[in-house]
Motif scaffolding. Structure first.
Motif, PDB file in Angstrom:
ATOM      1  N   VAL A  18      33.071  51.400  35.047  1.00 24.08           N
ATOM      2  CA  VAL A  18      34.482  51.790  34.910  1.00 24.08           C
ATOM      3  C   VAL A  18      34.873  52.187  33.494  1.00 24.08           C
ATOM      4  CG1 VAL A  18      35.197  50.410  36.890  1.00 24.08           C
ATOM      5  CG2 VAL A  18      35.344  49.423  34.603  1.00 24.08           C
ATOM      6  N   GLY A  19      34.019  51.906  32.528  1.00 26.77           N
ATOM      7  CA  GLY A  19      34.321  52.222  31.135  1.00 26.77           C
ATOM      8  C   GLY A  19      34.917  51.035  30.413  1.00 26.77           C
ATOM      9  N   ALA A  20      34.652  50.966  29.113  1.00 25.95           N
ATOM     10  CA  ALA A  20      35.109  49.838  28.297  1.00 25.95           C
ATOM     11  C   ALA A  20      36.619  49.818  28.114  1.00 25.95           C
ATOM     12  CB  ALA A  20      34.429  49.867  26.934  1.00 25.95           C
ATOM     13  N   ASP A  21      37.259  50.958  28.310  1.00 28.18           N
ATOM     14  CA  ASP A  21      38.716  51.017  28.115  1.00 28.18           C
ATOM     15  C   ASP A  21      39.478  51.053  29.436  1.00 28.18           C
ATOM     16  OD1 ASP A  21      37.808  53.496  28.843  1.00 28.18           O
ATOM     17  OD2 ASP A  21      39.018  54.602  27.389  1.00 28.18           O
ATOM     18  N   ALA A  22      38.828  50.704  30.528  1.00 28.52           N
ATOM     19  CA  ALA A  22      39.472  50.732  31.848  1.00 28.52           C
ATOM     20  C   ALA A  22      40.556  49.665  31.936  1.00 28.52           C
ATOM     21  CB  ALA A  22      38.436  50.505  32.941  1.00 28.52           C
ATOM     22  N   PRO A  23      41.690  50.022  32.511  1.00 26.48           N
ATOM     23  CA  PRO A  23      42.723  49.002  32.710  1.00 26.48           C
ATOM     24  C   PRO A  23      42.236  47.960  33.714  1.00 26.48           C
ATOM     25  CG  PRO A  23      43.385  51.118  33.680  1.00 26.48           C
ATOM     26  CD  PRO A  23      42.080  51.331  32.998  1.00 26.48           C
ATOM     27  N   GLY A  24      42.503  46.719  33.420  1.00 28.87           N
ATOM     28  CA  GLY A  24      42.094  45.639  34.306  1.00 28.87           C
ATOM     29  C   GLY A  24      40.618  45.307  34.249  1.00 28.87           C
ATOM     30  N   LEU A  25      39.952  45.716  33.176  1.00 32.65           N
ATOM     31  CA  LEU A  25      38.513  45.481  33.034  1.00 32.65           C
ATOM     32  C   LEU A  25      38.175  43.997  33.163  1.00 32.65           C
ATOM     33  CD1 LEU A  25      35.625  46.475  32.379  1.00 32.65           C
ATOM     34  CD2 LEU A  25      36.188  46.149  29.967  1.00 32.65           C
ATOM     35  N   ALA A  26      38.938  43.142  32.511  1.00 31.51           N
ATOM     36  CA  ALA A  26      38.641  41.705  32.539  1.00 31.51           C
ATOM     37  C   ALA A  26      38.700  41.164  33.964  1.00 31.51           C
ATOM     38  CB  ALA A  26      39.597  40.943  31.632  1.00 31.51           C
ATOM     39  N   GLY A  27      39.681  41.573  34.725  1.00 32.50           N
ATOM     40  CA  GLY A  27      39.804  41.121  36.105  1.00 32.50           C
ATOM     41  C   GLY A  27      38.671  41.625  36.978  1.00 32.50           C
ATOM     42  N   LEU A  28      38.311  42.894  36.794  1.00 32.13           N
ATOM     43  CA  LEU A  28      37.187  43.455  37.541  1.00 32.13           C
ATOM     44  C   LEU A  28      35.897  42.713  37.221  1.00 32.13           C
ATOM     45  CD1 LEU A  28      37.929  47.270  37.068  1.00 32.13           C
ATOM     46  CD2 LEU A  28      38.085  45.975  39.209  1.00 32.13           C
ATOM     47  N   TRP A  29      35.680  42.474  35.929  1.00 34.37           N
ATOM     48  CA  TRP A  29      34.494  41.761  35.485  1.00 34.37           C
ATOM     49  C   TRP A  29      34.466  40.348  36.065  1.00 34.37           C
ATOM     50  CZ3 TRP A  29      33.123  41.061  29.583  1.00 34.37           C
ATOM     51  CH2 TRP A  29      31.892  40.394  29.468  1.00 34.37           C
ATOM     52  N   PHE A  30      35.602  39.663  35.990  1.00 32.73           N
ATOM     53  CA  PHE A  30      35.659  38.292  36.481  1.00 32.73           C
ATOM     54  C   PHE A  30      35.330  38.224  37.976  1.00 32.73           C
ATOM     55  CE2 PHE A  30      37.845  34.548  38.167  1.00 32.73           C
ATOM     56  CZ  PHE A  30      37.277  33.561  37.370  1.00 32.73           C
ATOM     57  N   ARG A  31      35.906  39.115  38.770  1.00 34.99           N
ATOM     58  CA  ARG A  31      35.623  39.117  40.210  1.00 34.99           C
ATOM     59  C   ARG A  31      34.151  39.423  40.484  1.00 34.99           C
ATOM     60  NH1 ARG A  31      40.666  41.205  40.106  1.00 34.99           N
ATOM     61  NH2 ARG A  31      40.004  43.380  40.208  1.00 34.99           N
ATOM     62  N   ALA A  32      33.599  40.384  39.759  1.00 40.29           N
ATOM     63  CA  ALA A  32      32.182  40.713  39.930  1.00 40.29           C
ATOM     64  C   ALA A  32      31.308  39.531  39.525  1.00 40.29           C
ATOM     65  CB  ALA A  32      31.826  41.941  39.086  1.00 40.29           C
ATOM     66  N   TRP A  33      31.695  38.872  38.440  1.00 38.75           N
ATOM     67  CA  TRP A  33      30.923  37.738  37.943  1.00 38.75           C
ATOM     68  C   TRP A  33      30.941  36.577  38.931  1.00 38.75           C
ATOM     69  CZ3 TRP A  33      33.004  33.825  33.951  1.00 38.75           C
ATOM     70  CH2 TRP A  33      31.998  32.913  33.602  1.00 38.75           C
ATOM     71  N   MET A  34      32.100  36.217  39.430  1.00 32.30           N
ATOM     72  CA  MET A  34      32.206  35.081  40.342  1.00 32.30           C
ATOM     73  C   MET A  34      31.460  35.342  41.650  1.00 32.30           C
ATOM     74  SD  MET A  34      33.743  32.441  39.071  1.00 32.30           S
ATOM     75  CE  MET A  34      32.817  32.769  37.581  1.00 32.30           C
ATOM     76  N   SER A  35      31.585  36.550  42.181  1.00 31.08           N
ATOM     77  CA  SER A  35      30.882  36.833  43.434  1.00 31.08           C
ATOM     78  C   SER A  35      29.372  36.878  43.203  1.00 31.08           C
ATOM     79  CB  SER A  35      31.391  38.126  44.069  1.00 31.08           C
ATOM     80  OG  SER A  35      31.233  39.216  43.197  1.00 31.08           O
TER      81      SER A  35
END
Length: 79
Positions: free
Chosen positions: A35-52
């Protein structure tokens, strides 16, 4: 810090921490690449991917580790 994990649980604790850090790093890299380092909501996307990913990786390591140990006993030469 005083040790608190019993020796009999060391392999489970190892799998827990190994998968925790590995999935954190890998999903972070994959999410930024997707999604790119400057994507809005990157932290949330990362967190969901990480937890799953962690939810799959931890039990998988507990199941796969004994097989890997057996393979290594066959292929690793004694000192």
């Amino acid at each position: 810090m005083t040790p608190f994990v019993p020796k009999r649980l060391e392999q489970i604790a190892f799998g827990l921490f190994l998968t925790f850090f590995m999935t954190f790093i890998i999903t972070g890299i994959s999410t930024v690449l997707a999604v790119g380092a400057d994507a809005p909501g990157l932290a949330g996307l990362w967190f969901r991917a990480w937890m799953s990913s962690w939810a799959v990786a931890f039990p998988a390591v507990l199941v796969v580790a004994p097989f890997v140990r057996r393979i290594l006993r066959v292929i690793v030469r004694p000192a």
